[in-house]
Design a protein around this motif. Structure first.
Motif, mmCIF file in Angstrom:
data_model
loop_
_atom_site.group_PDB
_atom_site.id
_atom_site.type_symbol
_atom_site.label_atom_id
_atom_site.label_comp_id
_atom_site.label_asym_id
_atom_site.label_seq_id
_atom_site.Cartn_x
_atom_site.Cartn_y
_atom_site.Cartn_z
ATOM 1 N N THR A 58 0.829 -1.205 0.000
ATOM 2 C CA THR A 58 0.000 0.000 0.000
ATOM 3 C C THR A 58 0.861 1.253 0.000
ATOM 4 O OG1 THR A 58 -1.748 -1.169 1.203
ATOM 5 C CG2 THR A 58 -1.802 1.233 1.255
ATOM 6 N N PHE A 59 0.421 2.277 -0.770
ATOM 7 C CA PHE A 59 1.088 3.583 -0.786
ATOM 8 C C PHE A 59 0.511 4.444 0.328
ATOM 9 C CE2 PHE A 59 1.534 2.330 -5.300
ATOM 10 C CZ PHE A 59 2.922 2.464 -5.437
ATOM 11 N N VAL A 79 -3.523 8.186 6.192
ATOM 12 C CA VAL A 79 -3.989 8.548 4.851
ATOM 13 C C VAL A 79 -3.186 7.764 3.814
ATOM 14 C CG1 VAL A 79 -4.314 10.424 3.173
ATOM 15 C CG2 VAL A 79 -4.627 10.857 5.623
ATOM 16 N N LEU A 80 -3.855 7.308 2.759
ATOM 17 C CA LEU A 80 -3.189 6.485 1.744
ATOM 18 C C LEU A 80 -3.834 6.684 0.375
ATOM 19 C CD1 LEU A 80 -5.614 4.306 1.516
ATOM 20 C CD2 LEU A 80 -4.400 3.084 3.312
ATOM 21 N N PHE A 120 -4.427 2.053 -6.512
ATOM 22 C CA PHE A 120 -2.971 2.058 -6.474
ATOM 23 C C PHE A 120 -2.466 0.992 -5.495
ATOM 24 C CE2 PHE A 120 -4.816 6.185 -7.184
ATOM 25 C CZ PHE A 120 -4.144 6.666 -8.302
ATOM 26 N N ARG A 121 -1.471 0.243 -5.932
ATOM 27 C CA ARG A 121 -0.837 -0.739 -5.054
ATOM 28 C C ARG A 121 0.653 -0.814 -5.379
ATOM 29 N NH1 ARG A 121 -5.274 -5.757 -5.249
ATOM 30 N NH2 ARG A 121 -7.030 -4.533 -4.458
ATOM 31 N N CYS A 122 1.432 -1.240 -4.408
ATOM 32 C CA CYS A 122 2.885 -1.321 -4.584
ATOM 33 C C CYS A 122 3.253 -2.568 -5.379
ATOM 34 C CB CYS A 122 3.588 -1.333 -3.229
ATOM 35 S SG CYS A 122 3.406 0.190 -2.293
ATOM 36 N N ASP A 123 2.944 -2.560 -6.647
ATOM 37 C CA ASP A 123 3.281 -3.679 -7.527
ATOM 38 C C ASP A 123 4.397 -3.276 -8.481
ATOM 39 O OD1 ASP A 123 1.591 -5.694 -6.652
ATOM 40 O OD2 ASP A 123 -0.102 -4.961 -7.832
#
Length: 340
Positions: free
Chosen positions: A158-159, A165-166, A195-198
């Motif tokens: 996750t960003f 807050v994200l 959005f995801r940390c991919d």
């Protein structure tokens, strides 16, 4: 004074003969009929004339003024016509010259897919709702029954902007916002970016699009969910499409399932697209968990509901036979123009 009037008229006639442009013609008008023009000065001086001459001189002055205005009008028209004729001669048009190609824009395949999916659900009575891409941890995780130790909350997935807050990892927070501000019956879809940390590769992207669906009302069952999604799949992929639901786990639905559709390339016989299985996973779904309904103060003894979520990129890749998700974001017009 009458002699002066005749002299002015004759001089104007002579000057207009030599005028060739609109500017020169207008200059003659101003010098003659303007506020400080020669004819205007004479008219102002008429008050000094004896009464017996004033009437006769006034009539003549008006006659001269009318004649000058007529001459100016004719001259303006003639000069404009001459200028237009000169312009036509200077701006020649070759009617045999080939025309210029007009580039017509085309919608992005993700936009086409998102609009098509939205249209299918809107025809079923769903409304579109939207929410912010910058979300609170509560709306993105806590309210969706994803506890503090849920693996999706890790910074590797996750960003985070701050601790609370994200960037939303799914469009499901819109479900939470809708439950908190709207009373049942609720029937909405929420398309948008997530959005995801991919790490980008052929099937993953740190930014992607998702469409979330939510229906809450009295007497809603798993059969309603299956019927709705089966109808959707047939409208998107073809009337011969079959659906299959497999048990799964999502924290915000119980029971939960993943829905597969029969491979539209091979008809379920097995091919490269479906990896030989005859089925393709298309979305996740399930009955809304009572804990999620309670966030919106909805009576879980009276109301039930279902929810589903699908990736737009995945649907577009399957529908159009695209084998690399990165093609959607490289803005290569050779790729995008294929979807005209």
């Amino acid at each position: 004074m009458q002699a002066q009037l005749n002299k002015i008229l004759e001089e104007v006639k002579e000057q207009l003969k030599n005028a060739e442009t609109l500017a020169q013609t207008d200059e003659i008008r101003v010098k003659t009929l303007g506020k400080k023009g020669r004819l205007t000065e004479i008219l102002r001086g008429m008050g000094k004339l004896p009464a017996e001459e004033r009437k006769e001189t006034g009539q003549m002055a008006n006659k001269v003024r009318g004649a000058i205005e007529q001459l100016l009008e004719e001259k303006f028209a003639a000069v404009k016509a001459a200028a237009k004729e000169a312009q036509f001669k200077a701006e020649k048009i070759d009617v045999t010259e080939p025309g210029r190609d007009t580039i017509v824009g085309v919608k992005h395949p993700l936009t086409i897919t998102m609009e098509e999916i939205s249209r299918i659900f809107m025809n079923m009575g769903f409304s579109i709702v939207e929410g912010p891409e910058v979300e609170t941890v509560f709306n993105n995780f806590d309210a969706l029954n994803a506890g503090p130790n849920h693996p999706a909350r890790d910074m590797t997935d996750t960003f985070y902007i701050t601790e609370d807050v994200l960037l939303r990892t799914q469009t499901s927070p819109v479900q939470v916002r809708t439950l908190m501000k709207q009373d049942p019956p609720i029937k909405v879809i929420s398309p948008g970016r997530c959005f995801r940390c991919d790490t980008p590769d052929a099937t993953h992207s740190p930014m992607f699009h998702q469409i979330e669906g939510l229906l809450v009302d009295e007497g809603i069952t798993m059969a309603d969910l299956k019927g709705t999604l089966d109808s959707f799949a047939k409208q998107l992929f073809g009337t011969s499409t079959r659906t299959k639901f497999r048990p799964h786990h999502f924290p915000f639905t119980e029971p939960s399932a993943e829905m597969d559709v029969s491979c539209f390339k091979c008809g379920g016989k097995g091919c490269r697209v479906c990896k030989g299985s005859g089925w393709i996973e298309i979305l996740g779904c399930g009955m809304v968990h009572p804990n999620v309904l309670k966030v919106g103060n909805i009576d879980t003894e009276k109301y039930t509901g279902f929810a589903f979520g699908m990736g737009v990129e995945r649907a577009a890749m399957l529908k159009y036979g695209v084998d690399d998700i990165r093609l959607f974001y490289e803005n290569d017009m050779r790729f995008i123009n294929q979807f005209k």
